[in-house]
Design a protein around this motif. Structure first.
Motif: not given
Length: 295
Positions: A37-43, A58-67, A94-103
């Motif tokens: 499950s790829l590419l999720y943006f919460i912005v 915000v709750v995230l599980n079983f994702l790859n590439v999330a912002y 697991k969530v992989d390739n996670l980016n949490i920025a500018g919050n």
């Protein structure tokens, strides 16, 4: 979820008012390996807690590439400050390739709480008066690189601003890394509630199991303690704390400043700039073994 597939989702420019325990945004991808499950943006959203009991924004599980970028998490009044966790990662998967920025986090219970996550960047976030800062527990077995950089914390109430705890590293095919660099932590004791005598205010803490292969870098962070300590008679400061097995630790060019009035006696007996535990949890005392190397 092992069958349904959904990817490439953007949730942006919304305002959420929460007065219940319901998770505001809850995304769980396919429970398969590798993660598909790829590419999720919460912005650029705004989350406001207006009442109710404990919950997550915000709750995230079983994702790859999330912002999770550019959002505001706030509490309507101080009485609700212990009720809402802003970002909850990997509670069931697991969530992989996670980016949490500018919050921006204002008076939340925890700004970020994790259980399972892979390669992660936490960058350029700001917290104000949160009960807990970044509580980064990681139970996955495989290697992961976690970078916590350029964040700013003001008056984290308990548990320190940045706590990283790696509890499982059975897979050591490559090293795991924790990099904590260029963060600023400010704590003004004026008017703060009394802190338990058992509490050690650890601003940056990195703990691992004794079987770990962890490379740890704590570099160019600024830790500032100021104000009137009258209401915190048992307060003590530990600037940087390590526990468990770290195959390599670099502590370089950090600044720890303590300037205040009515400083308690506990500051002179229970405080230190860098604290090293040999046990896996950092909750007790333990002698450094004879074969340890500290350069």
């Amino acid at each position: 979820n092992t069958t349904l597939e959904f990817s490439n989702i953007i949730i942006s420019r919304n305002r959420f008012l929460t007065s219940s325990t319901t998770n505001v945004i809850n995304i769980s991808g396919r429970n398969i390996t590798p993660l598909s499950s790829l590419l999720y943006f919460i912005v650029n959203n705004r989350f406001e807690k207006t009442g109710g009991a404990n919950g997550n924004s915000v709750v995230l599980n079983f994702l790859n590439v999330a912002y999770v970028n550019g959002n505001v998490f706030t509490i309507a009044n101080a009485g609700l400050a212990s009720l809402q966790t802003a970002i909850n990662i990997g509670s069931s998967g697991k969530v992989d390739n996670l980016n949490i920025a500018g919050n921006i986090f204002d008076r939340t219970n925890a700004a970020i709480a994790t259980t399972r996550f892979g390669t992660t960047l936490i960058d350029n976030n700001i917290t104000y008066n949160c009960r807990i800062g970044f509580q980064l527990t990681n139970t996955i077995t495989e290697p992961a690189t976690v970078r916590v950089i350029n964040n700013e914390f003001t008056n984290v109430q308990i548990n320190g601003a940045i706590n990283y705890n790696r509890t499982n590293t059975n897979d050591i095919t490559s090293p795991s890394r924790f990099i904590c660099e260029n963060n600023t932590v400010n704590f003004d004791a004026t008017g703060q509630a009394a802190i338990s005598s058992a509490m050690i205010f650890s601003t940056i803490s990195a703990s691992t199991v004794l079987t770990a292969e962890i490379e740890t870098v704590i570099k160019k962070n600024r830790l500032n303690y100021t104000g009137d300590f009258t209401l915190t008679p048992s307060f003590s400061v530990v600037g940087v704390r390590f526990a468990g097995r770290h195959t390599n630790i670099v502590v370089d060019s950090n600044e720890i400043n303590l300037v205040g009035t009515n400083l308690p006696q506990s500051l002179s007996t229970g405080s230190t700039g860098v604290l090293i535990f040999t046990n896996a949890t950092g909750t007790g005392t333990g002698a450094i073994p004879a074969n340890a190397v500290i350069n």
